[in-house]
Design an enzyme around this catalytic site. Structure first.
Site, PDB file in Angstrom:
ATOM      1  N   HIS A 158       0.645  -1.168   0.042  1.00  0.00           N
ATOM      2  CA  HIS A 158       0.126   0.011  -0.060  1.00  0.00           C
ATOM      3  C   HIS A 158       0.852   1.243   0.053  1.00  0.00           C
ATOM      4  CE1 HIS A 158       0.983   0.657   4.326  1.00  0.00           C
ATOM      5  NE2 HIS A 158       0.619  -0.712   4.380  1.00  0.00           N
ATOM      6  N   ASP A 159       0.376   2.262  -0.790  1.00  0.00           N
ATOM      7  CA  ASP A 159       0.985   3.495  -0.798  1.00  0.00           C
ATOM      8  C   ASP A 159       2.294   3.607  -1.303  1.00  0.00           C
ATOM      9  OD1 ASP A 159      -1.086   5.174   0.838  1.00  0.00           O
ATOM     10  OD2 ASP A 159      -0.602   3.580   2.226  1.00  0.00           O
ATOM     11  N   GLY A 183       5.298  -0.887   2.761  1.00  0.00           N
ATOM     12  CA  GLY A 183       4.387   0.205   2.195  1.00  0.00           C
ATOM     13  C   GLY A 183       5.075   1.378   2.335  1.00  0.00           C
TER      14      GLY A 183
END
Length: 261
Positions: A118-119, A136
């Protein structure tokens, strides 16, 4: 296209000439651009935004919810640029409230079993070899190559045109234009082969080498090296890019390699 052996949610927006192979599942709130090919047994989940002329191979899972206990089902996305290839069993998670999205740029080649958490923000023209893993909140520049089984710790940054050798553990930021290897990860030279392939002149490559000699081979600390580079090296786009990366590094840049001899 009508795919009787694939499931495409009515809320998905699929361009007319996208090919979807049997046994693939495409969820609601997905967009896939023209000319893309989605292989068999692919799962594309909510929030995926896939560009034109992409290829996604069997077993890939795109835009699954983050592996983050803080995630609370926010509406976030995974964005994949045009002409990107995603090979077998790659997993790419969508964003959290930190950035609200995970991004893979254009013309990237993500090989089998890679994981992008994520991200993460990945630039254009990157190559991630098999089993490379991004935790992440990672920033990756353009034309970055990760060799097989490289693993990047959360919140790290990797600069444009960097090359990370196979099996590397990336715990610090990797500046632009360099090769990174050994354990712990260290500067092992500039990525001269990659730079030549992308049209950098011999003079420009020599300039970049001179900058990194000051930073990594003259026994200066980073602050001293930056001051000397600013004072003695002519201002160019590459010099300024290197200095900006060092000054903005949150985790600190990787160290130089010092022989025990």
């Amino acid at each position: 296209m009508n795919q009787p052996l694939a499931y495409v949610h009515p809320g998905a927006k699929i361009a007319k000439n996208v090919v979807i192979e049997p046994f693939t599942t495409i969820h609601n709130n997905v967009v896939i651009g023209e000319g893309s090919w989605i292989g068999s047994n692919v799962t594309i989940m909510e929030g995926a935004r896939i560009g034109k002329n992409c290829s996604i191979f069997p077993g890939a899972v795109i835009s699954a919810v983050p592996q983050d206990k803080k995630f609370n089902d926010e509406e976030t996305t995974t964005e994949i640029g045009d002409n990107t290839t995603i090979r077998e069993c790659v997993t790419i998670n969508r964003g959290t409230t930190d950035r609200m999205k995970t991004v893979i740029g254009k013309n990237c080649w993500i090989m089998a079993y890679c994981h992008i958490a994520h991200d993460c923000i990945v630039g254009d023209n990157c190559i991630f070899s098999n089993n490379s893993t991004l935790a992440g909140h990672i920033n990756v520049g353009d034309y970055v190559v990760l060799a097989g089984m490289a693993a990047v710790q959360q919140f790290c940054s990797i600069g444009n045109h960097a090359f990370v050798t196979g099996g590397s553990m990336v715990r610090k930021d990797v500046p632009p234009f360099v090769k990174a290897g050994r354990e712990p990860l260290s500067y092992v030279g500039i990525n001269s082969i990659g730079l030549r392939r992308r049209g950098f002149s011999t003079e420009k490559i020599r300039e970049i080498q001179d900058i990194y000699r000051i930073l990594y081979q003259k026994n200066y600390n980073n602050s001293q090296a930056v001051a000397i580079i600013e004072a003695e090296m002519q201002a160019t786009a590459e010099r300024d890019e290197i200095l900006e990366f060092i000054k903005n590094s949150q985790r600190g840049i990787m160290k130089g390699y010092f022989s025990s001899n």
